[in-house]
Scaffold this motif. Structure first.
Motif, short mmCIF file in Angstrom:
data_model
loop_
_atom_site.label_atom_id
_atom_site.label_comp_id
_atom_site.label_asym_id
_atom_site.label_seq_id
_atom_site.Cartn_x
_atom_site.Cartn_y
_atom_site.Cartn_z
N ILE A 97 2.08 -29.74 38.85
CA ILE A 97 1.32 -30.26 37.81
C ILE A 97 0.72 -31.46 38.24
O ILE A 97 1.17 -32.18 39.23
N VAL A 98 -0.53 -31.87 37.84
CA VAL A 98 -1.35 -32.85 38.09
C VAL A 98 -1.59 -33.60 36.88
O VAL A 98 -2.30 -33.05 35.74
N THR A 99 -1.08 -35.02 36.43
CA THR A 99 -1.09 -35.58 35.13
C THR A 99 -2.32 -36.57 35.39
O THR A 99 -2.17 -37.97 35.60
N ASN A 100 -3.52 -35.87 35.06
CA ASN A 100 -4.74 -36.89 35.05
C ASN A 100 -5.15 -37.36 33.89
O ASN A 100 -6.31 -38.17 34.02
N ALA A 101 -4.70 -36.81 32.76
CA ALA A 101 -5.42 -37.16 31.56
C ALA A 101 -5.26 -38.70 31.28
O ALA A 101 -4.26 -39.18 31.49
N GLY A 102 -6.43 -39.35 30.88
CA GLY A 102 -6.46 -40.48 30.70
C GLY A 102 -7.63 -41.11 29.66
O GLY A 102 -8.66 -40.52 29.69
N ILE A 103 -7.33 -42.56 29.08
CA ILE A 103 -8.24 -42.92 28.20
C ILE A 103 -8.28 -44.70 28.52
O ILE A 103 -7.32 -45.18 29.07
N LEU A 104 -9.50 -45.39 28.44
CA LEU A 104 -9.50 -46.60 28.19
C LEU A 104 -9.64 -47.40 26.84
O LEU A 104 -10.30 -46.86 26.25
N ARG A 105 -9.01 -48.51 26.95
CA ARG A 105 -9.28 -49.46 25.73
C ARG A 105 -9.17 -50.93 26.31
O ARG A 105 -8.20 -51.54 25.99
N ASP A 106 -10.22 -51.21 27.02
CA ASP A 106 -10.23 -52.43 27.66
C ASP A 106 -10.29 -53.73 26.70
O ASP A 106 -11.49 -53.77 26.11
N LYS A 107 -9.50 -54.56 26.79
CA LYS A 107 -9.76 -55.91 26.11
C LYS A 107 -8.87 -56.93 26.69
O LYS A 107 -7.90 -56.43 27.48
N VAL A 108 -9.15 -58.20 26.86
CA VAL A 108 -8.36 -59.30 27.28
C VAL A 108 -7.02 -59.57 26.30
O VAL A 108 -7.10 -58.96 25.15
N LEU A 109 -6.05 -59.78 27.12
CA LEU A 109 -4.64 -59.89 26.16
C LEU A 109 -4.73 -60.30 24.49
O LEU A 109 -4.17 -59.56 23.65
N TRP A 110 -5.57 -61.43 24.50
CA TRP A 110 -5.27 -61.75 23.21
C TRP A 110 -6.48 -61.31 22.19
O TRP A 110 -6.36 -61.52 20.99
N ASP A 114 -2.66 -53.64 18.59
CA ASP A 114 -1.27 -52.69 18.99
C ASP A 114 -1.93 -51.22 19.09
O ASP A 114 -1.33 -50.40 19.88
N ASP A 115 -2.97 -50.66 18.44
CA ASP A 115 -3.41 -49.48 18.44
C ASP A 115 -4.26 -49.39 19.86
O ASP A 115 -4.08 -48.51 20.67
N ASP A 116 -4.73 -50.53 20.60
CA ASP A 116 -5.47 -50.28 21.90
C ASP A 116 -4.33 -50.14 22.80
O ASP A 116 -4.42 -49.41 23.83
N PHE A 117 -3.13 -50.90 22.74
CA PHE A 117 -2.29 -50.61 23.75
C PHE A 117 -1.43 -49.45 23.67
O PHE A 117 -1.22 -48.84 24.59
N ASP A 118 -1.19 -49.06 22.42
CA ASP A 118 -0.22 -47.71 22.11
C ASP A 118 -1.10 -46.39 22.64
O ASP A 118 -0.49 -45.75 23.19
N ALA A 119 -2.55 -46.47 22.18
CA ALA A 119 -3.03 -45.21 22.64
C ALA A 119 -2.99 -45.00 24.29
O ALA A 119 -2.82 -43.79 24.52
N VAL A 120 -3.51 -45.98 25.10
CA VAL A 120 -3.52 -46.02 26.49
C VAL A 120 -2.01 -45.62 26.93
O VAL A 120 -1.90 -44.95 27.72
N ILE A 121 -0.96 -46.36 26.46
CA ILE A 121 0.36 -45.81 26.88
C ILE A 121 0.73 -44.53 26.59
O ILE A 121 1.53 -43.85 27.37
N THR A 122 0.45 -44.16 25.49
CA THR A 122 0.85 -42.90 24.97
C THR A 122 0.39 -41.55 25.74
O THR A 122 0.77 -40.64 26.25
N THR A 123 -1.10 -41.90 26.18
CA THR A 123 -1.77 -41.10 27.07
C THR A 123 -1.35 -40.84 28.32
O THR A 123 -0.95 -39.76 29.16
N HIS A 124 -1.50 -41.92 29.17
CA HIS A 124 -0.96 -42.20 30.53
C HIS A 124 0.38 -42.02 30.80
O HIS A 124 0.80 -41.10 31.67
N LEU A 125 1.33 -42.89 30.14
CA LEU A 125 2.54 -43.11 30.43
C LEU A 125 3.34 -42.17 29.83
O LEU A 125 4.25 -41.35 30.54
N LYS A 126 3.39 -41.95 28.58
CA LYS A 126 4.21 -40.81 27.94
C LYS A 126 3.75 -39.33 28.19
O LYS A 126 4.39 -38.57 28.38
N GLY A 127 2.32 -39.45 28.59
CA GLY A 127 1.48 -37.97 28.55
C GLY A 127 2.25 -37.62 30.00
O GLY A 127 2.42 -36.45 30.18
#
Length: 313
Positions: A97-110, A114-127
């Motif tokens: 398996i090669v886990t390549n799928a990914g998205i970006l939702r770039d913004k500074v911390l402040w 939550d949606d920006d954070f969750d979407a990227v974590i779901t695709t990259h890390l949980k995926g």
């Protein structure tokens, strides 16, 4: 005779092996899937867009490879099991398996939602987690080993401005590598991360790289200061590492984060203690403050991805 020395390809032949590559409809993922197919593997191509996935699979089969498309968004157990089941139903087994799928939702911390954070974590890390888990179950049942190749990033190794979500996910993937290499070693399953640097839709937005990427599209080769100095090249430059890690030639390679790009191949270090100090009876805030700059804090660690060194800039 000049050129590369002759090397037997028998140990990197993947004939009879079956791979799943997520996010392989275009860019780096397509380069990975194509390289695996050229090495003899049958490939399940995955993309969120059904038309893109189908076109990618067709490009591989028209070049003489074997591939099928499976359009599904990674990140859930259901999607992971669907990809593994497709490999098994279509080709009878799963080896890579090669886990390549990914998205970006770039913004500074402040400004990151939550949606920006969750979407990227779901695709990259949980995926990555869900597919690796499903693949590990299948590979252990087969009893013949296998290869989990996770896709990391320099951002996960060093941090990167505006990428709280992405850097955290990629750092987590590096931790997956170290943990799963221990857990799956007895089953003969290797676990490694590739840390690619290439001209993609993500990197072409970097102002320092943009003119060279555009010239490369017009047929001009990328200059040496990029290919060697920055380790920056095309997706195809990065793809060679994937068949190697999936092959018998890399059966003893596991638990590693390996960088590739342009003409550069590199091994990333793992976190470790670099300086220590001791205080009899333990530390207090005052004793730490008194000794910090002359002991463990004398040579603080750097952070962030270094800016490109552009000649003449």
């Amino acid at each position: 005779m000049k050129g590369h020395p002759a090397v037997s390809n028998t140990r990197t032949d993947l004939t009879g092996k079956v791979a799943v590559v997520t996010g392989s409809g275009r860019g780096l993922g397509l380069a990975y899937a194509t390289a695996l197919a050229k090495a003899g593997a049958s490939v399940v191509v995955n993309d969120l867009d059904e038309a893109v996935a189908g076109q990618a699979a067709t490009s591989i089969t028209e070049a003489g490879g074997t591939a099928v498309a499976e359009a599904v968004a990674v990140g859930t157990t259901e999607a992971a099991e669907r990809l593994v089941d497709r490999a098994v139903s279509e080709f009878g087994r799963l080896d890579i398996i090669v886990t390549n799928a990914g998205i970006l939702r770039d913004k500074v911390l402040w400004k990151m939602s939550d949606d920006d954070f969750d979407a990227v974590i779901t695709t990259h890390l949980k995926g990555t987690f869900t597919l690796a888990r499903a693949a590990a179950v299948r590979m252990r049942e087969q009893g013949e080993g296998g290869s989990l190749i996770l896709v990391g990033s320099p951002a996960g190794q060093r941090g990167n401005f505006g990428q709280t979500n992405y850097a955290a996910a990629k750092a987590g993937i590096a931790a997956f590598v170290r943990t799963w290499a221990m857990e799956l070693g007895r089953a003969g399953i290797t676990v490694n991360a590739i840390v690619p640097v290439a001209a993609t839709a993500m990197t072409e937005t970097i102002p320092a790289f943009a003119p060279y990427i555009e010239a490369n599209r017009g047929g001009e080769p990328l200059p040496d200061f990029l290919r060697k100095g920055e380790g920056f090249g095309t997706p195809e430059d990065c793809a060679a590492l994937i068949p190697f890690l999936a092959s018998e030639a890399a059966r003893d390679v596991t638990g590693q984060c390996i960088g590739i790009g342009g003409d550069k191949l590199a091994l990333w270090s793992h976190p470790q203690e670099v300086a220590v100090a001791y205080a009899d009876g333990g530390w207090t805030p005052e004793t730490i403050a008194a000794t910090w700059h002359s002991s463990v804090g004398a040579d603080p660690q750097s952070f962030g991805i270094p800016a490109p060194k552009i000649p003449g800039a």
